[in-house]
Design an enzyme around this catalytic site. Structure first.
Site, PDB file in Angstrom:
ATOM      1  N   GLU A 129      -9.631  -2.904 -35.640  1.00  0.00           N
ATOM      2  CA  GLU A 129      -9.549  -1.446 -35.867  1.00  0.00           C
ATOM      3  C   GLU A 129      -9.868  -0.692 -34.573  1.00  0.00           C
ATOM      4  O   GLU A 129      -9.183   0.268 -34.197  1.00  0.00           O
ATOM      5  CB  GLU A 129     -10.537  -1.038 -36.973  1.00  0.00           C
ATOM      6  CG  GLU A 129     -10.520   0.451 -37.249  1.00  0.00           C
ATOM      7  CD  GLU A 129     -11.610   0.880 -38.230  1.00  0.00           C
ATOM      8  OE1 GLU A 129     -12.033   0.072 -39.075  1.00  0.00           O
ATOM      9  OE2 GLU A 129     -12.046   2.035 -38.128  1.00  0.00           O
ATOM     10  N   ASN A 225     -18.350  -5.384 -41.919  1.00  0.00           N
ATOM     11  CA  ASN A 225     -19.170  -4.622 -42.870  1.00  0.00           C
ATOM     12  C   ASN A 225     -20.206  -5.517 -43.553  1.00  0.00           C
ATOM     13  O   ASN A 225     -21.311  -5.073 -43.855  1.00  0.00           O
ATOM     14  CB  ASN A 225     -18.283  -3.842 -43.858  1.00  0.00           C
ATOM     15  CG  ASN A 225     -17.673  -4.690 -44.938  1.00  0.00           C
ATOM     16  OD1 ASN A 225     -18.266  -4.918 -45.971  1.00  0.00           O
ATOM     17  ND2 ASN A 225     -16.464  -5.189 -44.701  1.00  0.00           N
TER      18      ASN A 225
END
Ligand code: F3S
Length: 285
Positions: A129, A225
């Site tokens: 990302e 995450n």
């Protein structure tokens, strides 16, 4: 004497987030129509899902040239624009499963670049990302992983804009934002682009680390995450174990605990979490 029954507290945020569900559904749909389907890098950061889809025919490639003549599903992390252009040239069909929250960051960064901001990204340089955001933000873009990285920064422009990787720890993002505000820029813009699903899981992890002595964090070892959830639990003072499945759970970790928390990342299948909970129950109840 009455025996205290140990508690197992499972987080409410369990199972795939919206963006991961969408990417997996897209891959399955493409695979049902075309056997030659690929993703550039693992479709999500969970080895069990990657293996399941690979058995259905999804090929993970690391070089865009290997996409020639194939269909491609672009994973939820998104893809740098130059690679997307190549994919359009090489592939017979593309489904762009970039998560809409990631696409929102792309739009913000492109606009900030046009407006002449020095852009800082709070996140991990090597994460796909962030790689896409760096390309969109242009040369001189700052990538800040932790507060101490800010010491090396020399302001290059008058105005600075900060944006977050969607899966960063919110506490780290706030620390970075506060430290940047001490630099000598005359204008600042701060965009909290952390995904709501991620924030929800982080809040629960923090609360569970406080309430329980032991927390099992379930998810891919390569999942940003999930790694942040483990850091949050450790910081919260709980004995923290980051595992990918019930097989990795060592009974010694939970045997004597009065309470055990279970949290999981956005790319962890719900059934894997349930198996971890079942195993803990069998050990401590
Ligand atoms: Fe999207 Fe958030 Fe999932 S950014 S991929 S919904 S963790």
């Amino acid at each position: 004497m009455k025996k205290t029954i140990p508690k197992i507290i499972k987080a409410k945020h369990i199972g795939f987030c919206f963006g991961v569900k969408r990417a997996i559904a897209a891959a399955e749909d493409l695979l049902s129509k075309h056997k030659r389907t690929c993703s550039l890098g693992p479709i999500i950061h969970n080895p069990f899902v990657v293996e399941r889809l690979s058995k259905k025919g999804l090929k993970v490639i690391s070089d865009i040239k290997d996409a020639r003549g194939k269909c491609m599903v672009i994973r939820s992390h998104g893809i740098p624009p130059a690679l997307k252009k190549k994919a359009q040239e090489y592939c017979t069909e593309i489904f762009d499963a970039t998560c809409p929250f990631v696409s929102r960051s792309h739009k913000i960064v492109s606009k900030l670049r046009k407006e002449g901001y020095h852009i800082a990204i709070a996140g991990e340089r090597r994460h796909p990302e962030v790689q896409a955001l760096i390309e969109m933000a242009g040369s001189g873009t700052l990538v800040i992983t932790k507060k101490s990285d800010i010491k090396k920064i020399r302001p290059r422009k008058i105005k600075l804009a900060l944006i977050a990787q969607t899966t960063i720890s919110r506490d780290i993002f706030v620390e970075i934002a506060e430290a940047l505000l001490r630099l000598d820029y005359s204008e600042y813009r701060i965009f909290d682009t952390i995904c709501n699903d991620v924030v929800g899981r982080q809040k629960e992890a923090k609360a569970l680390a406080r309430r329980t002595g032991v927390v099992c964090v379930v998810g891919g070892k390569n999942s940003a995450n999930t790694k942040h959830l483990a850091e949050i639990c450790r910081k919260g003072g709980a004995s923290t174990y980051h595992i990918e499945s019930a097989d990795e759970l060592n009974p010694r970790w939970v045997k004597k605990a009065l309470s055990v928390g279970v949290v999981s990342g956005a790319s962890t299948p719900g059934d894997i979490v349930e198996k971890v909970v079942e195993k803990i129950k069998n050990i401590i109840l």
